[in-house]
Design an enzyme around this catalytic site. Structure first.
Site, PDB file in Angstrom:
ATOM      1  N   LEU A  96     -15.039   4.513  -5.320  1.00  0.00           N
ATOM      2  CA  LEU A  96     -13.600   4.381  -5.093  1.00  0.00           C
ATOM      3  C   LEU A  96     -13.020   3.185  -5.833  1.00  0.00           C
ATOM      4  CD1 LEU A  96     -11.097   5.234  -3.380  1.00  0.00           C
ATOM      5  CD2 LEU A  96     -11.759   3.414  -1.824  1.00  0.00           C
ATOM      6  N   HIS A 111      -8.750  11.132  -2.512  1.00  0.00           N
ATOM      7  CA  HIS A 111      -8.195   9.859  -2.982  1.00  0.00           C
ATOM      8  C   HIS A 111      -7.887  10.004  -4.465  1.00  0.00           C
ATOM      9  CE1 HIS A 111      -7.569   5.663  -3.777  1.00  0.00           C
ATOM     10  NE2 HIS A 111      -7.700   5.391  -2.497  1.00  0.00           N
ATOM     11  N   HIS A 121     -12.310  11.862   0.098  1.00  0.00           N
ATOM     12  CA  HIS A 121     -12.352  10.468   0.558  1.00  0.00           C
ATOM     13  C   HIS A 121     -12.342  10.301   2.072  1.00  0.00           C
ATOM     14  CE1 HIS A 121     -11.611   6.188   0.524  1.00  0.00           C
ATOM     15  NE2 HIS A 121     -10.445   6.316   1.108  1.00  0.00           N
ATOM     16  N   ARG A 164      -3.594  10.730   5.821  1.00  0.00           N
ATOM     17  CA  ARG A 164      -3.689   9.348   6.310  1.00  0.00           C
ATOM     18  C   ARG A 164      -3.113   8.373   5.298  1.00  0.00           C
ATOM     19  NH1 ARG A 164      -7.431   4.963   5.606  1.00  0.00           N
ATOM     20  NH2 ARG A 164      -8.649   6.192   4.146  1.00  0.00           N
ATOM     21  N   GLN A 197      -8.585  14.269   2.858  1.00  0.00           N
ATOM     22  CA  GLN A 197      -7.846  13.478   1.883  1.00  0.00           C
ATOM     23  C   GLN A 197      -8.641  13.344   0.592  1.00  0.00           C
ATOM     24  OE1 GLN A 197      -7.013   9.008   2.542  1.00  0.00           O
ATOM     25  NE2 GLN A 197      -5.041  10.032   2.580  1.00  0.00           N
ATOM     26  N   PHE A 221       0.857  -1.182   0.000  1.00  0.00           N
ATOM     27  CA  PHE A 221       0.000   0.000   0.000  1.00  0.00           C
ATOM     28  C   PHE A 221       0.892   1.231   0.000  1.00  0.00           C
ATOM     29  CE2 PHE A 221      -4.622   0.696   1.043  1.00  0.00           C
ATOM     30  CZ  PHE A 221      -5.078  -0.426   0.390  1.00  0.00           C
ATOM     31  N   GLU A 277      -6.712   1.772  -3.526  1.00  0.00           N
ATOM     32  CA  GLU A 277      -5.255   1.837  -3.690  1.00  0.00           C
ATOM     33  C   GLU A 277      -4.664   0.429  -3.854  1.00  0.00           C
ATOM     34  OE1 GLU A 277      -3.454   4.759  -1.151  1.00  0.00           O
ATOM     35  OE2 GLU A 277      -1.965   3.285  -0.549  1.00  0.00           O
ATOM     36  N   ARG A 297      -0.958   9.271  -0.669  1.00  0.00           N
ATOM     37  CA  ARG A 297      -2.144   9.690  -1.431  1.00  0.00           C
ATOM     38  C   ARG A 297      -2.140  11.159  -1.834  1.00  0.00           C
ATOM     39  NH1 ARG A 297      -6.812   6.175   1.604  1.00  0.00           N
ATOM     40  NH2 ARG A 297      -6.096   4.245   0.676  1.00  0.00           N
TER      41      ARG A 297
HETATM   42  C1  LIG Z   1     -15.032   3.594  -0.295  1.00  0.00           C
HETATM   43  C2  LIG Z   1     -14.109   3.591   0.891  1.00  0.00           C
HETATM   44  C3  LIG Z   1     -13.100   2.651   0.986  1.00  0.00           C
HETATM   45  C4  LIG Z   1     -12.240   2.648   2.089  1.00  0.00           C
HETATM   46  N1  LIG Z   1     -11.252   1.712   2.153  1.00  0.00           N
HETATM   47  C5  LIG Z   1     -10.454   1.659   3.250  1.00  0.00           C
HETATM   48  C6  LIG Z   1      -9.480   0.638   3.396  1.00  0.00           C
HETATM   49  O1  LIG Z   1      -9.343  -0.236   2.564  1.00  0.00           O
HETATM   50  N2  LIG Z   1      -8.718   0.643   4.502  1.00  0.00           N
HETATM   51  C7  LIG Z   1      -8.855   1.584   5.479  1.00  0.00           C
HETATM   52  O2  LIG Z   1      -8.134   1.518   6.470  1.00  0.00           O
HETATM   53  N3  LIG Z   1      -9.778   2.557   5.364  1.00  0.00           N
HETATM   54  C8  LIG Z   1     -10.579   2.608   4.282  1.00  0.00           C
HETATM   55  N4  LIG Z   1     -11.521   3.592   4.184  1.00  0.00           N
HETATM   56  C9  LIG Z   1     -11.767   4.478   5.321  1.00  0.00           C
HETATM   57  C10 LIG Z   1     -12.544   3.726   6.390  1.00  0.00           C
HETATM   58  O3  LIG Z   1     -13.345   2.742   5.807  1.00  0.00           O
HETATM   59  C11 LIG Z   1     -13.422   4.654   7.218  1.00  0.00           C
HETATM   60  O4  LIG Z   1     -12.654   5.723   7.696  1.00  0.00           O
HETATM   61  C12 LIG Z   1     -14.007   3.901   8.400  1.00  0.00           C
HETATM   62  O5  LIG Z   1     -14.641   2.719   7.976  1.00  0.00           O
HETATM   63  C13 LIG Z   1     -14.959   4.741   9.221  1.00  0.00           C
HETATM   64  O6  LIG Z   1     -15.488   3.911  10.234  1.00  0.00           O
HETATM   65  P1  LIG Z   1     -16.346   4.503  11.417  1.00  0.00           P
HETATM   66  O7  LIG Z   1     -16.707   3.360  12.300  1.00  0.00           O
HETATM   67  O8  LIG Z   1     -15.639   5.647  12.012  1.00  0.00           O
HETATM   68  O9  LIG Z   1     -17.640   5.092  10.707  1.00  0.00           O
HETATM   69  P2  LIG Z   1     -18.687   4.454   9.670  1.00  0.00           P
HETATM   70  O10 LIG Z   1     -18.359   3.087   9.248  1.00  0.00           O
HETATM   71  O11 LIG Z   1     -18.893   5.476   8.633  1.00  0.00           O
HETATM   72  O12 LIG Z   1     -20.000   4.338  10.570  1.00  0.00           O
HETATM   73  C14 LIG Z   1     -20.664   5.479  11.050  1.00  0.00           C
HETATM   74  C15 LIG Z   1     -21.845   5.017  11.858  1.00  0.00           C
HETATM   75  O13 LIG Z   1     -22.430   6.136  12.500  1.00  0.00           O
HETATM   76  C16 LIG Z   1     -23.817   6.054  12.374  1.00  0.00           C
HETATM   77  N5  LIG Z   1     -24.340   7.429  12.458  1.00  0.00           N
HETATM   78  C17 LIG Z   1     -23.879   8.531  11.836  1.00  0.00           C
HETATM   79  N6  LIG Z   1     -24.628   9.595  12.172  1.00  0.00           N
HETATM   80  C18 LIG Z   1     -25.563   9.154  13.024  1.00  0.00           C
HETATM   81  C19 LIG Z   1     -26.642   9.757  13.713  1.00  0.00           C
HETATM   82  N7  LIG Z   1     -26.939  11.073  13.588  1.00  0.00           N
HETATM   83  N8  LIG Z   1     -27.414   8.977  14.512  1.00  0.00           N
HETATM   84  C20 LIG Z   1     -27.177   7.647  14.633  1.00  0.00           C
HETATM   85  N9  LIG Z   1     -26.176   7.025  13.990  1.00  0.00           N
HETATM   86  C21 LIG Z   1     -25.384   7.769  13.210  1.00  0.00           C
HETATM   87  C22 LIG Z   1     -24.061   5.395  11.029  1.00  0.00           C
HETATM   88  O14 LIG Z   1     -25.350   4.791  11.007  1.00  0.00           O
HETATM   89  C23 LIG Z   1     -22.943   4.365  11.041  1.00  0.00           C
HETATM   90  O15 LIG Z   1     -23.369   3.212  11.715  1.00  0.00           O
HETATM   91  C24 LIG Z   1     -12.393   3.616   3.098  1.00  0.00           C
HETATM   92  C25 LIG Z   1     -13.411   4.549   3.008  1.00  0.00           C
HETATM   93  C26 LIG Z   1     -14.252   4.549   1.906  1.00  0.00           C
HETATM   94  C27 LIG Z   1     -15.309   5.600   1.824  1.00  0.00           C
END
Ligand SMILES: Cc1cc2nc3c(=O)[nH]c(=O)nc-3n(C[C@H](O)[C@H](O)[C@H](O)COP(=O)(O)OP(=O)(O)OC[C@H]3O[C@@H](n4cnc5c(N)ncnc54)[C@H](O)[C@@H]3O)c2cc1C
Length: 599
Positions: free
Chosen positions: A264, A254, A365, A410, A252, A131, A267, A298
């Site tokens: 997306l 992407h 991203h 990141r 960031q 990566f 990477e 990135r």
């Molecule tokens: C397409 C894509 C690919 C990625 N690939 C990678 C990768 O390969 N490796 C890596 O390390 N990172 C990757 N990332 C980044 C990483 O996936 C995210 O930063 C990470 O998953 C975020 O996780 P989280 O638990 O913080 O939030 P999320 O998974 O976004 O979850 C947020 C939660 O909050 C809840 N929520 C939000 N607002 C409210 C509200 N008002 N009331 C109640 N619930 C609410 C939602 O329902 C959800 O359950 C990627 C990101 C994207 C977009």
């Protein structure tokens, strides 16, 4: 006054030891820690938890397992500090990288179906892929460090954690929309107000400890790889509770999103051997990053593509994208290692990567900034402009939090790691906090009423503006004025335009006021969270007169450590800014001193 005098709350209340807002990887990992300690945990999520954005993480989770290349956590730490352009806090980065391998093995033991190595002495062990920004021996050869379950790592991770939470009896409140933090006059956070989406019923969730894990906010931009639900609700909640946001100028972009659609292209595609080409068929990355080329960090690759487009070397009729090529990998490898990418590319770009190049362009991203927190997940803020202190009862983890391990940029694969390492750390700290604070404090009714008033505002019968119209205008401002390249003039003009969009917000009304499953109402509430995030970003970016990581100021092209090796804190009140030093001292090892960053 009337509300102050109430003795009974006019909405129903549920009481828990802890409330977790967010069912992505971060929220689920923290909830698991608490539920397994037999605490009464509520997890509130606006979507069914396995639909959280974590599900779409493709490439993988980074940890120095040394299954493929020689490796250790200290090299990973060096890369993360360098990747952050030295803005990351080195104590938290040491914690992240030191705990990475055990976090990945823990997931493996929970049942996460990682891809496996075939052949060689490590056959059967967890598969790892190269990566960007990952090196051996402090900037030497490329490290092969990112653990993957094909190109669906986040999907596997999220489902594994969800199932474990079901087993541990976490109480799920699916399709509940959190509105506001309930914070008392002494600064204690005592739970949240939330809207039950199905019925339109508002609730108070009372808890002695509350954790925000609401994910990212890239929906402030017009083109984004993020899900439509990534609207930064936790950040809006923090700002309304008088708390600051940290390092909001760092977003960031992407390098490889599908033009217009935003989907997306991981990477991991370049990790598997894919490369970028301009319209002349030139593999241009060797001009921008002679050593790491397509696997440079990135921010570096995104700027390189932007430069190629500006120089008129973009592909297609409008010259607005470049090509990502993987034909040379062969059909078999593409189908085995990148099946989801192939599907996305065929569906959204009309290109089968087995035979055609994939069109790609830089796309918003990930949010490096967020709610200021420490490595125990505690939210920290300056108290009366004095030194920072933990906000009692409030935690934040995952993309909504700024620990800060990602600093100004990141590295791929470090976010999934951040979720599980700090999700667990926060869970552990909350268990101690709950033991030390066994008695619930009274819920301040006036705060609950304030939140209900905010909700009721959307019952206003008529208005001249629509939520969709305002959101589109805000996103356009951010896309045009706060993208990969920024200048003072561009940002100032952006801020003036945002002022105008914001001024129209009070005139917005919904055309549908029904209670049950009213998604229009949710979008309005989301817009109220996005708008101050856009403002925080523009104000923070305008003030930082240097270029660092993802924040590129064309009028200040150099990094300026003398003045700017510090974190920004933005407060909603009067757009006030404050700053705090970067923690350069790790927990046990020597500091990685800031130096010029090249790849
Ligand atoms: C397409 C894509 C690919 C990625 N690939 C990678 C990768 O390969 N490796 C890596 O390390 N990172 C990757 N990332 C980044 C990483 O996936 C995210 O930063 C990470 O998953 C975020 O996780 P989280 O638990 O913080 O939030 P999320 O998974 O976004 O979850 C947020 C939660 O909050 C809840 N929520 C939000 N607002 C409210 C509200 N008002 N009331 C109640 N619930 C609410 C939602 O329902 C959800 O359950 C990627 C990101 C994207 C977009």
């Amino acid at each position: 006054m009337r509300t102050e005098m109430r003795t009974e709350m006019r909405i129903p209340k549920r009481t828990f030891d802890a409330v977790i807002v967010g069912g992505g990887g971060a929220g689920l990992r923290a909830a698991l820690q608490l539920a397994e300690a037999n605490l009464k945990v509520a997890l509130i999520s606006k979507v069914f938890p396995t639909r959280s954005h974590t599900v779409s993480a493709q490439g993988g989770i980074t940890a120095a397992l040394a299954n493929v290349s020689d490796d250790n956590w200290h090299w990973h730490m060096y890369d993360t500090v360098k990747g952050s352009d030295y803005l990351g806090d080195q104590d938290a980065i040491e914690y992240l990288c030191r705990n990475a391998a055990s976090a990945v093995y823990e997931l493996e033991h929970m049942g996460l179906p990682f891809s496996r190595l075939e052949g060689g002495k490590n056959a059967g062990k967890i598969y790892q892929r190269p990566f960007g920004g990952q090196s051996q021996n402090y900037g030497g050869e490329q490290a092969i460090r990112t653990c993957a379950a094909a190109d669906r790592t986040g999907h596997a991770l999220l489902h594994t954690l969800y199932q474990r939470n079901i087993a541990a009896r976490t109480q799920f409140f699916d399709e509940f929309f959190a509105l506001d933090l309930i914070r008392d006059a002494d600064g204690y956070v005592l739970g949240v107000t939330a809207l039950e989406i199905e019925t339109g019923q508002p609730w108070a969730f009372e808890s002695r400890a509350t954790l925000l894990a609401t994910g990212g906010a890239c929906r402030v931009f017009r083109h984004s790889t993020n899900a439509h639900i990534n609207t930064g609700d936790g950040l809006g909640m923090a700002l309304r509770a008088g708390l600051p946001l940290e390092d909001m100028e760092f977003w960031q972009f992407h390098p490889t999103g599908i033009p217009e659609v935003g989907s997306l292209i991981s990477e991991g595609v370049r990790g598997e051997g894919g490369f970028l080409e301009n319209k002349d068929g030139e593999k241009f990355m060797s001009r921008y990053a002679p050593n790491a080329r397509d696997l440079a960090s990135r921010d570096v690759v995104a700027r390189a593509i932007a430069q190629e487009l500006r120089a008129g070397r973009g592909c297609g009729p409008r010259g607005d994208y470049v090509h990502l090529k993987i034909e040379h990998l062969g059909a078999e490898k593409i189908k085995a290692r990148l099946p989801g990418i192939r599907e996305l590319s065929m569906q959204f770009a009309g290109a089968d990567p087995i035979t055609d190049p994939i069109p790609v362009t830089p796309t918003a991203h990930y949010m490096m900034g967020g709610i200021p927190s420490n490595m125990h997940g505690q939210v920290v803020a300056p108290i009366h402009t004095g030194p920072e202190e933990a906000v009692p009862g409030l935690y934040a983890v995952g993309e909504c939090a700024c620990v800060s391990v990602h600093g100004a940029n990141r590295l791929g694969g470090n976010s999934l790691l951040d979720l599980v390492v700090f999700g667990r750390a926060a869970g552990m700290h909350m268990i101690d906090y709950l033991r030390e604070n066994p008695i619930p404090r009274p819920l301040p009714q006036a705060e609950v009423e304030k939140s209900l008033g905010r909700l009721a505002r959307w019952d206003k019968p008529k208005g001249t503006e629509t939520v969709a119209g305002l959101r589109g205008d805000m996103q356009k401002v951010m896309q045009d004025h706060c993208g990969v390249y920024r200048t003072e003039a561009l940002l100032k003009e952006g801020l003036a335009k945002l002022d105008q969009v914001e001024a129209r917000l009070p005139d917005a009304a919904l055309s549908d006021h029904s209670r049950m499953f009213n998604t229009a109402r949710l979008e309005a509430l989301e817009l109220e969270n996005l708008m101050p995030i856009a403002r925080a970003t523009l104000v923070s970016a305008l003030a930082r007169t240097e270029s660092r990581g993802a924040h590129t100021r064309e009028d200040h092209p150099q990094r300026d450590d003398d003045q700017w090796l510090r974190h920004t804190l933005y407060f909603s009140e009067n757009d006030q800014l404050d700053y705090k030093p970067v923690k350069l001292k790790p927990l046990t090892v020597e500091t990685f001193q800031p130096k010029e960053r090249t790849y």
